[in-house]
Design a protein around this motif. Structure first.
Motif, PDB file in Angstrom:
ATOM      1  N   GLU A  38       0.827  -1.204   0.000  1.00  0.00           N
ATOM      2  CA  GLU A  38       0.000   0.000   0.000  1.00  0.00           C
ATOM      3  C   GLU A  38       0.865   1.259   0.000  1.00  0.00           C
ATOM      4  O   GLU A  38       0.589   2.208  -0.748  1.00  0.00           O
ATOM      5  CB  GLU A  38      -0.939   0.015   1.204  1.00  0.00           C
ATOM      6  N   LEU A  44       2.355   1.727  -3.473  1.00  0.00           N
ATOM      7  CA  LEU A  44       1.369   2.097  -4.481  1.00  0.00           C
ATOM      8  C   LEU A  44       0.780   3.487  -4.233  1.00  0.00           C
ATOM      9  O   LEU A  44       0.398   4.176  -5.189  1.00  0.00           O
ATOM     10  CB  LEU A  44       0.260   1.049  -4.534  1.00  0.00           C
ATOM     11  N   ARG A  45       0.709   3.895  -2.982  1.00  0.00           N
ATOM     12  CA  ARG A  45       0.261   5.264  -2.698  1.00  0.00           C
ATOM     13  C   ARG A  45       1.215   6.282  -3.326  1.00  0.00           C
ATOM     14  O   ARG A  45       0.779   7.297  -3.882  1.00  0.00           O
ATOM     15  CB  ARG A  45       0.181   5.496  -1.188  1.00  0.00           C
ATOM     16  N   ILE A 103       3.146   5.816  -5.942  1.00  0.00           N
ATOM     17  CA  ILE A 103       2.937   5.784  -7.396  1.00  0.00           C
ATOM     18  C   ILE A 103       1.681   6.562  -7.761  1.00  0.00           C
ATOM     19  O   ILE A 103       1.660   7.347  -8.713  1.00  0.00           O
ATOM     20  CB  ILE A 103       2.833   4.331  -7.897  1.00  0.00           C
ATOM     21  N   TRP A 158      -6.459   6.535  -0.515  1.00  0.00           N
ATOM     22  CA  TRP A 158      -6.489   5.194  -1.110  1.00  0.00           C
ATOM     23  C   TRP A 158      -7.780   4.955  -1.883  1.00  0.00           C
ATOM     24  O   TRP A 158      -7.767   4.313  -2.945  1.00  0.00           O
ATOM     25  CB  TRP A 158      -6.313   4.138  -0.027  1.00  0.00           C
ATOM     26  N   GLU A 202      -7.081   3.602  -5.607  1.00  0.00           N
ATOM     27  CA  GLU A 202      -7.247   2.179  -5.917  1.00  0.00           C
ATOM     28  C   GLU A 202      -7.952   1.898  -7.241  1.00  0.00           C
ATOM     29  O   GLU A 202      -7.467   1.065  -8.027  1.00  0.00           O
ATOM     30  CB  GLU A 202      -7.959   1.451  -4.773  1.00  0.00           C
ATOM     31  N   LEU A 230      -5.561   2.646 -10.112  1.00  0.00           N
ATOM     32  CA  LEU A 230      -4.409   1.761  -9.998  1.00  0.00           C
ATOM     33  C   LEU A 230      -4.752   0.365 -10.520  1.00  0.00           C
ATOM     34  O   LEU A 230      -3.982  -0.227 -11.290  1.00  0.00           O
ATOM     35  CB  LEU A 230      -3.976   1.696  -8.540  1.00  0.00           C
TER      36      LEU A 230
END
Length: 263
Positions: A191, A194-195, A197, A207, A211, A214
């Motif tokens: 997480e 990816l946050r 990115i 998020w 999400e 993503l």
């Protein structure tokens, strides 16, 4: 469904965080005595304590499984186990031409040979007792690789292959060997990565905003979200139970439909 793991003893390698922690806690809730494994004593004991506070049974085994001597110590601390979950592993974020041969060798040791060490030390006794479960945590990247992390993806493919080969070697012994292949799972480390990115690419700041985009851009699947650790833990717990006695050499994908195959 009652998995009835009472009286079973399970070693979950790499269970001080993430998927391994979720697997250890769920198996303990289902009645197994869980051996929590890691390299950090404080983190391992924290997971074991949480299990005991929740009414479960847990002990700790410490050691770096890339060392034969440490693997011996882990096996001694674990004792005779009925279920071996080979979860321990590691990866780094690098491209094909950034990844050195030394990193390839390290990845093979961390993600493949470490599990072989534990199979050699713990599975012969399962075979002698006539019952056991070996569950290897693989991944969709073993089947459908991306340009990044080539060493890790190759190691995952090796994990899948060795688990099926082991199943053939254990035929008729009462010991099974299977693979759980997760898709992208929302553990804290993933997480956080990816946050970053998502923020860099302008997908949002929360998020809930990041999400959906993503998933669409990076890991398209039929469910439209990332998986949760307990969803992987449930698959592992099922394979550890008597309900999965007719499964061996199987790859159980839990990936929201990321891997598309008719096979």
């Amino acid at each position: 469904m009652n998995t009835n793991l009472s009286g079973k003893r399970a070693l979950v390698t790499g269970s001080t965080s993430g998927l391994g922690e979720a697997i250890a806690k769920m198996m303990a809730r289902e009645g197994a005595h869980v051996v929590v494994h890691g390299r950090d004593a404080w983190r391992a004991e924290a997971v074991a304590t949480a299990i005991r506070v929740d009414g479960g049974s847990a002990t700790v085994a410490l050691g770096d499984l890339t060392s034969d001597e440490a693997a011996d110590a882990v096996a001694r601390a674990a004792g005779p186990v009925d279920v071996l979950v080979n979860n321990a592993g590691a990866y780094h974020h690098a491209s094909w031409f950034e990844t050195t041969p030394a990193q390839w060798a390290q990845s093979l040791d961390l993600n493949v040979i470490s599990g072989v060490r534990m199979v050699h030390r713990l599975v012969p006794a399962m075979r002698e007792r006539g019952w056991g479960r070996v569950i290897t945590i693989g991944g969709g990247l073993a089947i459908q690789p991306m340009p990044m992390q080539p060493d890790y993806q190759a190691a995952l493919a090796a994990r899948h292959n060795l688990a099926v080969s082991l199943a053939r070697a254990l035929a008729g012994t009462g010991v099974t060997s299977n693979v759980v292949a997760p898709g992208a799972i929302l553990v804290p480390a993933v997480e956080q990565f990816l946050r970053e990115i998502g923020k860099q690419r302008g997908w949002g700041s929360t998020w809930e905003e990041i999400e959906p985009t993503l998933v669409r851009e990076m890991v398209p699947n039929d469910v439209g979200r990332l998986g949760h650790p307990d969803e992987i833990a449930a698959a592992v717990t099922f394979l550890a139970s008597e309900h999965a006695a007719y499964m061996s050499g199987a790859v159980l994908r839990v990936d929201g439909g990321t891997i598309r195959s008719v096979a």
